[in-house]
Design an enzyme around this catalytic site. Sequence first.
Site, mmCIF file in Angstrom:
data_model
loop_
_atom_site.group_PDB
_atom_site.id
_atom_site.type_symbol
_atom_site.label_atom_id
_atom_site.label_comp_id
_atom_site.label_asym_id
_atom_site.label_seq_id
_atom_site.Cartn_x
_atom_site.Cartn_y
_atom_site.Cartn_z
ATOM 1 N N GLN A 33 0.833 -1.200 0.000
ATOM 2 C CA GLN A 33 0.000 0.000 0.000
ATOM 3 C C GLN A 33 0.870 1.252 0.000
ATOM 4 O O GLN A 33 1.870 1.331 0.718
ATOM 5 C CB GLN A 33 -0.910 0.005 1.233
ATOM 6 C CG GLN A 33 -1.997 -1.056 1.207
ATOM 7 C CD GLN A 33 -3.211 -0.628 0.390
ATOM 8 O OE1 GLN A 33 -3.211 0.397 -0.278
ATOM 9 N NE2 GLN A 33 -4.260 -1.442 0.434
ATOM 10 N N CYS A 59 -11.355 -1.180 -2.799
ATOM 11 C CA CYS A 59 -10.763 0.029 -3.371
ATOM 12 C C CYS A 59 -11.672 0.648 -4.418
ATOM 13 O O CYS A 59 -11.284 1.618 -5.086
ATOM 14 C CB CYS A 59 -9.387 -0.267 -3.968
ATOM 15 S SG CYS A 59 -9.402 -1.511 -5.282
#
Length: 461
Positions: A290, A415
């Site tokens: 990430q 997401c």
Amino acid sequence: MNKNDVFELDITGLGKGGEGIGHFNGMTFFVSGALPGDRVLAHATKLKKTYGYARVEKLIKGSADRVESPCPVSGRCGGCALMELSYKAQLAVKQTIVEDDLVRIGGFDRAFIEGIKEPIIGMTDPLHYRNKALIPVGELEDGRIVTGFYARHSHRIVEADVRKGCLIGSPDNGEICHAIRSWMYENKVHAYDERSEKGLVRHILIRHGKSTGQVMVCLIINGRRIPASDNLVKRLLSACPDIKSICININRQKGNTVLGEHSECIWGEPAITDRVGGISFDISANSFFQVNPDQMERLYTRALDYASLEGSENVYDLYCGIGTISLFLARSAGYVTGVEVVPDAIKDAVRNARLNGFTNTSFYTGRTEDVLPKLISQGRKADVIVLDPPRKGAEPEVIDTIKKSAPSRIVYVSCDPATLARDLALLCEDGTYQLVNYTPVDQFPESMHVETVVLMSKVKE
């Protein structure tokens, strides 16, 4: 209404790409650079039957949420759509996007969704948050080498500040790029040109370990080696003494694929280390990790809270990547099984579990829709399933297998709010599962992207 007409337009919303939305004479217009609350003089650039596109000819009245962008190339670079919108307003927009998609696409009742939502988790400082930068390299007709980011919907490089770099990346990135450009000039190294397929340097990949301070620099090249590598190393270490790894990644493919399959360390270590939530991760050039470690910790902590583990549960982590969520879960679970299609990611996950001393994890390579049914058929019952699929969401076969395995809780990390809403509707359609809570997380300030973590529970019979 004709193309090139100019008209006054009130902007009332934002599209998924960050463009302003307004309505005129029964048509919806998407206006790049406009914000909700703006009144603009719009210039129609493209017309369809019921909608069109326009650009801002003049800002007649600015939104109360409009701020001056700190970025000198804001509006030209395609990286940050919301630099001119206050951060408080950005968070409100993203909270609304998730809620609207759950209602419009998922079919959930708005009053119900409003009742179970939790406030979006934002950042104190929405700049300099990215631990990874992937910077295209180009060459102008006069031979000047440029680094920056692509303009929206194009492969034209908008040059970033030659020493400061991008404001959402690390402050070191500008100096690193400057050192690489200097090395290219000195050694007559050319940037790759997509049209001619000639030139060597395609992209610069920079990774930062935020908690450790370690830095990796990787040149993506159209070749198998680079000239004057010693000189490059010297320049890079002078520009950024925290560099621990210098690599090349070989990509000789045509087209716009960024990373090739083979990476080679030319100085230092092949990976850097970062720590998130007290867990260490080895990060190589090709690793998925990430890009916002501060928000990653908040996101995964919320996922762990939703999982409500007591120490004995058998947990599946689907689409596990390099095992980031898996290891957060493993500290509180009985056993965690990760599934991921990318072989290198599984190798990283195994290495990261070993690095942190976890003995209650295992990882499987393969498509989730293939691996999960086999594991379930072997009697490996799941008490809790966590899934963090790519933007396209989970495959229908995965949704079906999750429902058949009947875990007591499902934690969905998303997401993309649209595919999240679609998948949640499928999980709830027969009344076996119900939504309990959801929390949006602003993983990507200054952009329209938003992550969401959702808790679902099995309905008691």
